[in-house]
Design a protein around this motif. Structure first.
Motif, short mmCIF file in Angstrom:
data_model
loop_
_atom_site.label_atom_id
_atom_site.label_comp_id
_atom_site.label_asym_id
_atom_site.label_seq_id
_atom_site.Cartn_x
_atom_site.Cartn_y
_atom_site.Cartn_z
N TRP A 141 -5.72 0.06 13.10
CA TRP A 141 -6.18 1.44 13.29
C TRP A 141 -7.66 1.47 13.66
CZ3 TRP A 141 -3.27 5.38 14.23
CH2 TRP A 141 -1.97 5.42 13.75
N ASP A 142 -8.45 0.70 12.95
CA ASP A 142 -9.89 0.66 13.23
C ASP A 142 -10.15 0.19 14.66
OD1 ASP A 142 -10.38 1.51 10.65
OD2 ASP A 142 -10.93 -0.50 9.91
N MET A 143 -9.44 -0.86 15.08
CA MET A 143 -9.63 -1.38 16.43
C MET A 143 -9.21 -0.37 17.49
SD MET A 143 -8.38 -5.30 15.75
CE MET A 143 -9.00 -6.04 17.27
N MET A 144 -8.07 0.30 17.28
CA MET A 144 -7.61 1.30 18.24
C MET A 144 -8.58 2.46 18.34
SD MET A 144 -4.13 3.58 18.50
CE MET A 144 -4.65 4.71 17.23
N LYS A 145 -9.04 2.96 17.19
CA LYS A 145 -9.95 4.11 17.21
C LYS A 145 -11.28 3.76 17.85
CE LYS A 145 -9.33 5.02 12.80
NZ LYS A 145 -9.42 5.67 11.48
N GLU A 146 -11.81 2.57 17.58
CA GLU A 146 -13.09 2.17 18.19
C GLU A 146 -12.93 2.01 19.70
OE1 GLU A 146 -16.95 1.52 18.83
OE2 GLU A 146 -16.04 2.28 16.99
N MET B 294 0.85 -1.18 0.00
CA MET B 294 0.00 0.00 0.00
C MET B 294 0.89 1.24 0.00
SD MET B 294 -2.70 1.27 2.87
CE MET B 294 -3.93 0.08 2.50
N GLN B 295 0.73 2.11 -0.94
CA GLN B 295 1.60 3.27 -1.09
C GLN B 295 1.40 4.31 0.01
OE1 GLN B 295 0.89 5.10 -4.83
NE2 GLN B 295 -1.24 5.54 -4.43
N PHE B 296 0.27 4.30 0.70
CA PHE B 296 0.01 5.30 1.73
C PHE B 296 0.33 4.78 3.12
CE2 PHE B 296 -2.89 6.42 -1.75
CZ PHE B 296 -2.38 7.67 -2.03
N ARG B 297 0.96 3.64 3.26
CA ARG B 297 1.26 3.03 4.56
C ARG B 297 2.01 4.00 5.46
NH1 ARG B 297 -1.16 -0.53 6.82
NH2 ARG B 297 -1.04 -1.88 5.04
N PHE B 298 2.98 4.76 4.93
CA PHE B 298 3.76 5.68 5.75
C PHE B 298 2.90 6.80 6.31
CE2 PHE B 298 6.58 9.30 6.49
CZ PHE B 298 7.42 8.72 7.40
N LEU B 299 1.83 7.17 5.63
CA LEU B 299 0.97 8.24 6.11
C LEU B 299 0.10 7.81 7.27
CD1 LEU B 299 -0.15 9.83 2.73
CD2 LEU B 299 1.63 10.60 4.29
N ARG B 300 -0.07 6.52 7.49
CA ARG B 300 -0.92 6.03 8.56
C ARG B 300 -0.57 6.58 9.94
NH1 ARG B 300 -5.83 5.02 7.64
NH2 ARG B 300 -6.24 3.17 6.45
N PRO B 301 0.72 6.73 10.33
CA PRO B 301 1.01 7.27 11.65
C PRO B 301 0.42 8.65 11.89
CG PRO B 301 2.93 6.18 10.77
CD PRO B 301 1.90 6.22 9.66
N ILE B 302 0.24 9.42 10.84
CA ILE B 302 -0.36 10.74 11.00
C ILE B 302 -1.78 10.60 11.55
CG2 ILE B 302 -1.14 12.80 9.75
CD1 ILE B 302 1.35 12.42 7.96
N THR B 303 -2.40 9.45 11.27
CA THR B 303 -3.74 9.20 11.80
C THR B 303 -3.75 9.26 13.32
OG1 THR B 303 -4.21 7.82 9.88
CG2 THR B 303 -5.70 7.62 11.76
N LEU B 304 -2.65 8.89 13.96
CA LEU B 304 -2.58 9.00 15.41
C LEU B 304 -2.81 10.42 15.85
CD1 LEU B 304 -2.01 7.79 18.17
CD2 LEU B 304 0.41 8.22 17.76
N CYS B 305 -2.26 11.37 15.11
CA CYS B 305 -2.42 12.78 15.44
C CYS B 305 -3.84 13.26 15.15
CB CYS B 305 -1.42 13.62 14.65
SG CYS B 305 0.27 13.19 15.06
N ILE B 306 -4.50 12.60 14.25
CA ILE B 306 -5.85 12.97 13.87
C ILE B 306 -6.87 12.10 14.61
CG2 ILE B 306 -7.42 13.17 11.90
CD1 ILE B 306 -4.95 13.47 10.12
N LEU B 307 -6.41 11.06 15.23
CA LEU B 307 -7.10 9.95 15.86
C LEU B 307 -8.61 9.90 15.70
CD1 LEU B 307 -6.67 7.39 17.39
CD2 LEU B 307 -6.83 8.69 19.50
N LEU B 308 -9.33 10.84 16.19
CA LEU B 308 -10.78 10.73 16.18
C LEU B 308 -11.45 11.87 15.45
CD1 LEU B 308 -11.16 9.53 19.83
CD2 LEU B 308 -11.25 8.17 17.76
N GLY B 309 -10.82 12.34 14.41
CA GLY B 309 -11.48 13.31 13.55
C GLY B 309 -10.98 14.73 13.66
N GLY B 310 -9.97 14.99 14.44
CA GLY B 310 -9.51 16.37 14.54
C GLY B 310 -8.03 16.45 14.76
N ILE B 311 -7.50 17.62 14.55
CA ILE B 311 -6.08 17.85 14.79
C ILE B 311 -5.93 19.27 15.32
CG2 ILE B 311 -5.59 18.57 12.43
CD1 ILE B 311 -2.90 17.04 12.74
N CYS B 312 -5.01 19.46 16.22
CA CYS B 312 -4.89 20.76 16.88
C CYS B 312 -4.08 21.76 16.07
CB CYS B 312 -4.29 20.59 18.26
SG CYS B 312 -2.67 19.83 18.27
#
Length: 121
Positions: A43-48, A1-19
């Motif tokens: 990611w889905d399991m952690m967010k839920e 998956m070419q976007f795999r490296f971008l996934r960690p940024i999801t941690l910063c966005i975790l539940l729909g927002g970023i500061c």
């Protein structure tokens, strides 16, 4: 998956927002973080798990998730709840493990008008 490296940024966005804008964040630590190795299901399991804990857990409660297919896992602990400018905010500790790496971080999440949780500054 070419976007795999971008996934960690999801941690910063975790539940729909970023500061703050992602460009302004210091993200080099993510190359050593277990979240770098998360699958989409992880990611889905952690967010839920985070949503459930933030929505209905009491201070001191913990919740865990584990994906037997990837071998990755994590836990979250609700530390405190405060009112900040008329908004409910919760501090939580998040621990994740993947590929023999582990990491723990604390974040403050504030509930938005639409019911989602956003990382606060």
């Amino acid at each position: 998956m070419q976007f795999r490296f971008l996934r960690p940024i999801t941690l910063c966005i975790l539940l729909g927002g970023i500061c703050q804008p992602a460009q302004a964040l210091e993200l080099r630590w993510l190359q050593y973080s277990p979240v770098r190795y998360f699958t989409d299901k992880d990611w889905d399991m952690m967010k839920e798990t985070a949503r459930e804990l933030l929505n209905s857990g009491k201070d001191g409660d913990s919740a865990a998730w584990e994906n037997p297919k990837s071998g990755n896992q994590g836990s979250l602990k609700a530390l405190s709840t405060i009112e900040k400018g008329g908004t409910t905010c919760r501090e939580a500790e998040i621990t994740n493990q993947a590929k023999k790496r582990s990491g723990t971080s604390r974040f403050t999440f504030c509930r938005q008008a639409d019911g989602t949780w956003k990382i606060s500054r």
